[in-house]
Enzyme design. Structure first.
Site, mmCIF file in Angstrom:
data_model
loop_
_atom_site.group_PDB
_atom_site.id
_atom_site.type_symbol
_atom_site.label_atom_id
_atom_site.label_comp_id
_atom_site.label_asym_id
_atom_site.label_seq_id
_atom_site.Cartn_x
_atom_site.Cartn_y
_atom_site.Cartn_z
ATOM 1 N N GLU A 1 0.792 -1.227 0.000
ATOM 2 C CA GLU A 1 0.000 0.000 0.000
ATOM 3 C C GLU A 1 0.829 1.285 0.000
ATOM 4 O O GLU A 1 0.360 2.315 -0.489
ATOM 5 C CB GLU A 1 -0.938 0.006 1.219
ATOM 6 N N SER B 1 -53.190 -11.685 42.510
ATOM 7 C CA SER B 1 -52.979 -12.505 43.707
ATOM 8 C C SER B 1 -51.549 -13.027 43.840
ATOM 9 O O SER B 1 -51.166 -13.490 44.920
ATOM 10 C CB SER B 1 -53.947 -13.689 43.702
#
Length: 623
Positions: A99, A374
């Protein structure tokens, strides 16, 4: 001087003045460009310093260390960063050879490379080569788009020069190798090495694998190892030849590497599970660390959870079976949520916030929005009464219709027995004794007891209707499971938690769960409650929750009370219970209960779902 000569002189003077003006304008433009190039980059770097801290995917692990989720980045990819010292020197040198061969000799702009690319493009009448240095590529990827125009190139050059002034070469190349896109949603060499080769330690990479990675950036979609055709291998072999020409490898090493054939990694295609659990874990991690959710997702954190993957899989598979749920409404599907805790440790071993959970969806398992009915009686009525020492399971309680100011509770079937013992009142879920008991114990004492179990009620709940689970805001399945887990663990409070530990990208521990268990209620109260709740399952309203191990638990139902609707219409169905090791809470209902969407089924449906899930989960946790 003749007239002809004078005319020529005037024309020459005119041309000179035009040329001079053009030269001045060009010089001014060049000066402006130079000022722009030298000023723009530094300004951008000052304005966006966070760009130099690369986002990376955080990882969420199960209790056994398996990866549950790598969180995608905002650009819908994955990145795991690595320090330069973690990378083999050959990897770094190969990327530089491919690169940017003059990386260590230029100051951000490779002028010979730029000139070569310009000549090539002129000859070819194209813009195929850009001559960009690694620093320019990094600048473009961090700060710019990929438009090809002169202004973008000037910005890129300016940013490259500024980066070289601010950062040492080693840091620039490290940033580049972690930032670069490597195909298939992978950013950086470490993510790519794991994705393509199953390698997590970069220094274990072989020569041919290093070449394959270095081949990718020129064309991630066509040169990655999994790309179809021979182009990927051809590009890899070209890189190997470059490595040999640069003296990075020998001819023999090159030939050996070229003979290697890529074999795709066997990636498990396991069904994705735990969306609700991930949501709960991230929110808990944010609360524990003070870090924003987005930072936790993209900061490279490792979050270890208490999830048991087998239990979670069983939970979600069972929730996918419509036979366990009441019929859907006209416009909505019946929803459900469930949380399962190991009450010996506090680990949340499995959790789902819906029948079809999704990331970012409603997590009904952790939202305090449902009336427990409940199922709340053990927490607010019977538990406080036992803890007071004034009552026991065999204590006789009145069962008659009474008025408490403006509040006049009724038994569900309109039957009153005159008196009943506490155990039977709980077994049959009789309302009148429960309200009377709360009145005797005192609302303040009962609220204090509930808080010890992890259910802190707001001031709006300072009334007797809480005796039957009528709450101002409501509770979540996780909070109900947390409360019952205290009964299950002999009165000891282990904070329910999804997160065991959190470490940052550098491996520093930010949080680690410490089991600070507290004896918050007496063992006698817990044992008496367990005996009564087992009786509820064996002989009472919770019979459908029976399993092949002992189960203690309680059902809960809240009525919808819809105008114009006759007959049974329920809003919430609950079952909360525990085995010797696990406590769980199940809720069922519609997100919006109305005349078109309500349930006629009772809480037995929730109890049945509890049994179906827990029988399999109980087995999976012992594998």
């Amino acid at each position: 001087m003749s007239r002809l000569d004078a005319g020529v002189v005037r024309k020459l003077q005119h041309v000179f003045y035009i040329a001079f003006d053009l030269a001045v304008v060009s010089a001014l433009l060049l000066l402006a460009v130079l000022v722009y190039v030298h000023q723009y980059g530094g300004t951008v770097l000052d304005r966006y310093p966070e760009k130099l801290k690369l986002p990376q995917s955080s990882v969420i692990l199960a209790s056994n260390g398996t990866v549950l989720r790598r969180i995608p980045l905002p650009e819908s990819g994955y990145r795991v960063t690595a320090r330069l010292e973690e990378m083999p020197e050959l990897l770094v040198e190969t990327f530089l050879a491919v690169e940017d061969q003059r990386f260590y000799s230029h100051q951000g702009l490779d002028y010979p490379g730029i000139l070569r690319a310009a000549l090539h493009n002129t000859v070819q009448l194209s813009a195929s080569e850009g001559g960009s240095s690694i620093t320019q590529q990094l600048a473009r990827n961090l700060y710019l788009n990929r438009d090809k125009n002169m202004l973008r190139k000037l910005k890129e050059a300016s940013l490259a020069l500024a980066l070289e002034k601010r950062l040492p070469k080693q840091e620039i190349v490290q940033l580049y190798l972690n930032q670069i896109y490597m195909g298939h949603g992978q950013y950086g060499v470490k993510s790519a090495a794991e994705y393509y080769f199953g390698i997590t330690q970069l220094k274990e990479l072989e020569i041919w694998q290093i070449a394959a990675l270095a081949a990718i950036p020129k064309g991630p979609s066509v040169y990655n190892p999994e790309a179809e055709g021979e182009r990927s291998k051809g590009r890899r072999d070209l890189v190997l030849r470059m490595m040999q020409q640069r003296g990075l490898i020998t001819h023999a090493e090159m030939a050996a590497a070229m003979s290697k054939e890529f074999q795709p990694v066997e990636r498990a295609k396991a069904e994705r599970i735990g969306d609700s659990y991930m949501d709960a874990a991230l929110k808990e991690a944010s609360r524990l660390t003070g870090l924003p959710l987005e930072e936790l997702r993209t900061g490279g954190y490792t979050i270890v959870t208490g999830m048991n993957p087998g239990a979670q899989q069983v939970l979600e598979e069972t929730f996918g079976n419509p036979d366990f749920f009441p019929p859907d409404g006209t416009t909505q599907q019946v929803e459900a949520a469930m949380a399962i805790i190991n009450h010996n440790t506090g680990d949340v071993v499995a959790l789902t916030g819906g029948r079809h959970p999704s990331i970012g969806g409603i997590n009904r398992a952790i939202i305090d929005a449902r009336q427990p009915g409940s199922a709340f009686k053990p927490i607010i009525d019977y538990g406080p009464a036992l803890e007071s020492g004034r009552f026991a399971p065999e204590s006789i309680l009145p069962d008659r219709k009474e008025r408490y100011g403006d509040y006049s509770p009724e038994n569900l079937n309109g039957i009153y027995r005159g008196q009943v013992n506490m155990a039977l009142a709980l077994q049959q879920s009789i309302n009148a004794p429960a309200v009377w008991l709360l009145k005797q114990v005192g609302i303040a004492n009962a609220r204090s007891f509930a808080a010890k179990l992890g259910v802190a009620l707001p001031p709006e709940d300072n009334n007797l209707s809480i005796a039957l689970g009528g709450l101002h805001t409501g509770v979540s399945p996780l909070k109900m499971a947390q409360a019952y887990s205290v009964f299950a663990s002999g009165g000891t409070f282990h904070e329910a938690h999804t997160v065991r530990s959190i470490t940052d990208a550098e491996g520093n521990t930010l949080y680690k769960y410490s089991s600070a268990q507290h004896q918050v209620i007496s063992r006698r109260t817990a044992a008496s409650m367990t005996a009564m709740l087992r009786n509820v399952v064996n002989n009472g309203t919770g019979s459908k929750a029976r399993m092949n191990v002992p189960v203690a638990g309680k059902t809960g139902t809240t009525q919808a009370g819809l105008p114009g609707v006759t007959g049974k219409a329920n809003r919430d169905l609950w079952f909360v219970g525990y085995t010797p090791d696990l406590t769980a809470a199940v809720w069922m209902g519609f997100d919006r209960t109305d005349k078109d969407n309500y349930m006629t089924a009772g809480s037995g449906k929730a109890a049945g779902l509890f049994s179906a899930v827990m029988n399999k989960v109980y087995a999976s946790t012992r594998r």
